[in-house]
Design an enzyme around this catalytic site. Structure first.
Site, PDB file in Angstrom:
ATOM      1  N   ASP A 241      40.120  35.382  30.199  1.00  0.00           N
ATOM      2  CA  ASP A 241      40.359  36.796  30.462  1.00  0.00           C
ATOM      3  C   ASP A 241      39.042  37.537  30.251  1.00  0.00           C
ATOM      4  OD1 ASP A 241      42.706  39.024  30.610  1.00  0.00           O
ATOM      5  OD2 ASP A 241      41.115  39.689  29.259  1.00  0.00           O
ATOM      6  N   ILE A 242      38.668  38.378  31.218  1.00  0.00           N
ATOM      7  CA  ILE A 242      37.416  39.130  31.102  1.00  0.00           C
ATOM      8  C   ILE A 242      37.572  40.191  30.017  1.00  0.00           C
ATOM      9  CG2 ILE A 242      35.758  40.610  32.298  1.00  0.00           C
ATOM     10  CD1 ILE A 242      36.577  39.267  34.901  1.00  0.00           C
ATOM     11  N   GLU A 284      42.484  40.246  35.898  1.00  0.00           N
ATOM     12  CA  GLU A 284      41.195  39.717  35.454  1.00  0.00           C
ATOM     13  C   GLU A 284      41.352  38.385  34.733  1.00  0.00           C
ATOM     14  OE1 GLU A 284      42.470  42.665  32.175  1.00  0.00           O
ATOM     15  OE2 GLU A 284      42.735  42.401  34.335  1.00  0.00           O
TER      16      GLU A 284
END
Length: 384
Positions: A241-242, A284
């Site tokens: 996950d960004i 994301e």
């Protein structure tokens, strides 16, 4: 009475009558055998929808049927590509690392070989047809004995190359008319199969990042998990996950957010093997399926991806940006983690990823069963 105007053909068909009529019993038996082979080839190719596997089948079928030591095929290397690309789509050819084996789809070579119906070419014939052509020089560099257009509905979507022939007669270096018709038919079947695989590719690919979509990832993971269970092998899932992704959209706009997603996807794909599978899981979040990877291997790959992203210079409209990801790793193991559901394995990686979030982000956590049991799931949404 005026002759009725012949309607143009709109679809390409397999013209069985194109094979020469046999003159002997042996020739008759050969023709029946070859037609049976073509039916088997058609069935094999048109039931293979994974492009990489399909290309391998085309190469081996070509080599076996035409008795050549090598084969290669130029195809579009992505759903929006404007070039036919050789890449690793060859067997038995020696390629030059300094040459970019890519041919634009609007090149004179493509136009020339795609214009004629049921026509295959030697290099000498192509030299006369398009003398001095730059793209022809690319094909010449691998020394094919025959160049076969892959045509579907009057459009060329690939180029099949045949390598050196296997023959006990040193004077036998050419192809007779029957063999040319046979390989053209095989190339036509291959063209249909490549088109079908491309349609599947388009429907299962996220057009922004060019990674696979979530449903395709789950289907593949389910199949691989069944195989891993049956063969007693390891299988790993990575989830990323960004970190603080929302700030890129809020600070620089959604176009910047799209750029970050594309770059992260590119780095992930570059950091894994061809046999592995990366997907955009949603928003994301990204997932990676690692075949035959144990805990040590999987954590090592996840760390490599994390470090590559953290070290990358994200440069957008004059701004240098720092991007990091948090990761989670889960591993199917017949003894220690014998899960039978793809969803459970992904959920384990997801929970481990949240541990990374809570641990300060920009790190990777392994989904140890004891760790997962002790996790506190509160405030998960606030960590995004």
């Amino acid at each position: 009475m005026a002759k009725k105007k012949k309607e143009p053909e709109t679809e390409q068909t397999l013209d069985i009558s194109s094979f020469d009529s046999p003159k002997t019993a042996d020739e008759y038996e050969k023709q029946i055998y070859d037609l049976q082979q073509l039916l088997e080839i058609s069935r094999s190719l048109c039931t293979t929808l994974e492009l990489h596997t399909l290309i391998e089948s085309i190469l081996y079928i070509t080599m076996a049927q035409m008795r050549v030591l090598g084969a290669g095929v130029f195809v579009l290397n992505s759903v929006d590509s404007r070039e036919l690309y050789l890449g690793s789509n060859h067997n038995g050819f020696e390629v030059d690392a300094s040459i970019n084996y890519a041919i634009p789809i609007d090149s004179p070579l493509v136009s020339a070989i795609g214009a004629a119906q049921e026509k295959v070419y030697t290099i000498e014939e192509l030299r006369e047809l398009i003398p001095g052509d730059r793209d022809l020089a690319i094909i010449e560099s691998v020394h094919p004995t025959l160049v076969v257009p892959m045509i579907l509905k009057n459009h060329l979507n690939g180029i099949l190359l045949l390598g050196e022939r296997i023959s006990t007669d040193p004077n036998d270096c050419g192809y007779n008319d029957y063999e040319k018709k046979e390989i053209y038919t095989i190339a036509s079947l291959a063209s249909i199969a490549v088109n079908n695989a491309s349609l599947v590719e388009q429907s299962s690919t996220d057009m922004m990042t060019h990674l696979k979509l979530k449903y395709y990832f789950f289907n593949s993971l389910t199949d691989k998990l069944d195989s891993a269970f049956f063969n007693g092998q390891n299988l790993s899932v990575l989830m990323f996950d960004i970190d603080f992704f929302k700030k890129f959209n809020d600070t620089y706009g959604h176009a910047c957010g799209d750029y970050v997603l594309q770059e992260v996807a590119r780095i992930i794909k570059k950091s894994i093997r061809a046999m592995d599978l990366a997907s955009r899981y949603g928003g994301e979040e990204f997932t990676v399926l690692l075949n035959k990877a144990n805990q040590k291997n999987a954590v090592s790959v996840a760390e490599r991806i994390r470090k590559n992203i953290a070290a990358h210079d994200f440069f957008y409209q004059g701004q240098h940006m720092k991007v990091t990801v948090s990761g989670g790793v889960s591993v199917f193991d017949i003894e220690e983690n014998p899960v039978s559901s793809a969803k459970v394995l992904v959920d384990q990686a997801d929970q481990a990823m949240y541990v990374s979030k809570r641990s300060g982000r920009n790190c990777v956590t392994y989904a140890d069963p004891k760790l997962l049991e002790s996790m506190d799931h509160t405030n998960e949404e606030g960590l995004r």
